[in-house]
Scaffold this motif. Sequence first.
Motif, PDB file in Angstrom:
ATOM      1  N   ALA A 203       7.995   0.894   8.886  1.00 44.28           N
ATOM      2  CA  ALA A 203       9.213   1.689   8.663  1.00 44.28           C
ATOM      3  C   ALA A 203       9.682   1.684   7.199  1.00 44.28           C
ATOM      4  O   ALA A 203       9.979   2.749   6.643  1.00 44.28           O
ATOM      5  CB  ALA A 203      10.329   1.203   9.584  1.00 44.28           C
ATOM      6  N   GLY A 204       9.735   0.517   6.573  1.00 45.66           N
ATOM      7  CA  GLY A 204      10.205   0.452   5.187  1.00 45.66           C
ATOM      8  C   GLY A 204       9.341   1.283   4.261  1.00 45.66           C
ATOM      9  O   GLY A 204       9.847   2.068   3.445  1.00 45.66           O
ATOM     10  N   GLY A 205       8.030   1.125   4.394  1.00 47.00           N
ATOM     11  CA  GLY A 205       7.101   1.814   3.494  1.00 47.00           C
ATOM     12  C   GLY A 205       7.018   3.307   3.733  1.00 47.00           C
ATOM     13  O   GLY A 205       6.870   4.098   2.790  1.00 47.00           O
TER      14      GLY A 205
ATOM     15  N   LYS B  21       0.844  -1.221   0.000  1.00 51.41           N
ATOM     16  CA  LYS B  21       0.000   0.000   0.000  1.00 51.41           C
ATOM     17  C   LYS B  21       0.867   1.254   0.000  1.00 51.41           C
ATOM     18  O   LYS B  21       0.543   2.249  -0.642  1.00 51.41           O
ATOM     19  CB  LYS B  21      -0.941  -0.007   1.226  1.00 51.41           C
ATOM     20  N   TYR B  22       1.952   1.217   0.754  1.00 50.02           N
ATOM     21  CA  TYR B  22       2.862   2.380   0.739  1.00 50.02           C
ATOM     22  C   TYR B  22       3.471   2.555  -0.649  1.00 50.02           C
ATOM     23  O   TYR B  22       3.631   3.670  -1.127  1.00 50.02           O
ATOM     24  CB  TYR B  22       3.978   2.197   1.772  1.00 50.02           C
ATOM     25  N   LEU B  23       3.823   1.423  -1.288  1.00 49.68           N
ATOM     26  CA  LEU B  23       4.374   1.520  -2.646  1.00 49.68           C
ATOM     27  C   LEU B  23       3.324   2.097  -3.595  1.00 49.68           C
ATOM     28  O   LEU B  23       3.648   2.922  -4.458  1.00 49.68           O
ATOM     29  CB  LEU B  23       4.853   0.140  -3.131  1.00 49.68           C
ATOM     30  N   ALA B  24       2.074   1.678  -3.425  1.00 45.93           N
ATOM     31  CA  ALA B  24       0.999   2.186  -4.295  1.00 45.93           C
ATOM     32  C   ALA B  24       0.879   3.710  -4.162  1.00 45.93           C
ATOM     33  O   ALA B  24       0.710   4.419  -5.156  1.00 45.93           O
ATOM     34  CB  ALA B  24      -0.327   1.502  -3.961  1.00 45.93           C
ATOM     35  N   VAL B  25       0.993   4.224  -2.941  1.00 39.97           N
ATOM     36  CA  VAL B  25       0.931   5.685  -2.748  1.00 39.97           C
ATOM     37  C   VAL B  25       2.210   6.338  -3.296  1.00 39.97           C
ATOM     38  O   VAL B  25       2.150   7.357  -3.984  1.00 39.97           O
ATOM     39  CB  VAL B  25       0.729   6.043  -1.256  1.00 39.97           C
ATOM     40  N   ALA B  26       3.353   5.729  -3.028  1.00 43.11           N
ATOM     41  CA  ALA B  26       4.627   6.309  -3.479  1.00 43.11           C
ATOM     42  C   ALA B  26       4.677   6.396  -5.006  1.00 43.11           C
ATOM     43  O   ALA B  26       5.296   7.300  -5.566  1.00 43.11           O
ATOM     44  CB  ALA B  26       5.806   5.480  -2.957  1.00 43.11           C
ATOM     45  N   ARG B  27       4.009   5.456  -5.696  1.00 48.76           N
ATOM     46  CA  ARG B  27       4.042   5.462  -7.166  1.00 48.76           C
ATOM     47  C   ARG B  27       2.854   6.198  -7.779  1.00 48.76           C
ATOM     48  O   ARG B  27       2.691   6.223  -9.001  1.00 48.76           O
ATOM     49  CB  ARG B  27       4.017   4.022  -7.720  1.00 48.76           C
TER      50      ARG B  27
END
Length: 328
Positions: A271-273, A242-248
């Motif tokens: 932490a990673g996301g 989900k964090y990757l989806a927002v970051a992209r």
Amino acid sequence: MNQGFKRELEAGLQAVRQAALLCRQVQSGITTESLAKQDNSPVTVADYGSQALICRRLRADFPADPVIGEEGAAELRAAAGADFLQQVLQLCAEHGAAGTADEVCGWIDHGGASQYSSRFWTLDPIDGTRGFLRREQYAISLALIVNGQIELGILGCPNMECPSSGPGVLAWAVRGYGAWQQPLLQSELPATAIRTSGTTEPSDLVICESVESGHSAHDWSGLIAADLTVGRPTLRMDSQCKYLAVARGEADLYLRLPTKKGYREKIWDHAGGVLLVLEAGGQVTDISGGLLDFRQGSTLALNEGVAATNGRVHPVVLRAIERNHLPG
Ligand code: AMP
Ligand code: MG
């Protein structure tokens, strides 16, 4: 200036990629029968294997750094865990890390720290175990935290699509150096920068949340979406993908709304996301707007819930959360 994290980044990326390949292999062997039996053993074995590979590398390269990881080897060391242990040993050997039972358990237990220290790693060897079992999204998440700041965040996302190369993304961020992605299986290809969306119109927002209603309150996010007059379907996804989806920019915000009072988010679930979103131009706070405090040991004890956004809509989203607090 954190030039010094080059070694950490290189070791972290190699270890997460190696662990992600191990997880992919195990996930590809999950059958409809094992799912029907509600057999959790694939995720258990992959979880231990992933933590073993990553902690082995961290211990070799940075022996003084504690690792706050999700797993410990106690179950494997017990007589009842003998079968699991054999499977984990074999998997590790197949993925370039042959070791004795004692060595492999030692690698896993290297991730057994739980106290805050001025420099430590945090690891979720498989985040989104439900997604892993459904053969959907899951992530391997690793972060380095120095003086309470996330300096390095890495996500291995074996089932997220990488533009023009198919499934499998390795994504990372170094504080001050942006957020990046690369195909998981083609490390020779150049990394590309990722950015959050430019969406500002509330009705255009894509909200992303957990698949599991026990992990984030779906009824509450529904109220918030209605308040913001969001017209687009909610994206439900397991894990820090989900964090990757927002970051992209595939989603504009990720809401994690507490389902019960007193639940403390685990640092390895975030932490990673978090650094990916921050370095991609977004913003991440708890649901009251407070910064996430990674100085409290293994949990975010001073924070409730999480809101990660493209940055632009953060204030609007926080106000909507506040207006729509569920009773109780
Ligand atoms: P997700 O894939 O986003 O649903 O998140 C998976 C993570 O949720 C797991 O790694 C757990 O640590 C965490 N989790 C377990 N119980 C809860 C809960 N009651 N509220 C929030 N997160 C939880
Ligand atoms: Mg997790």
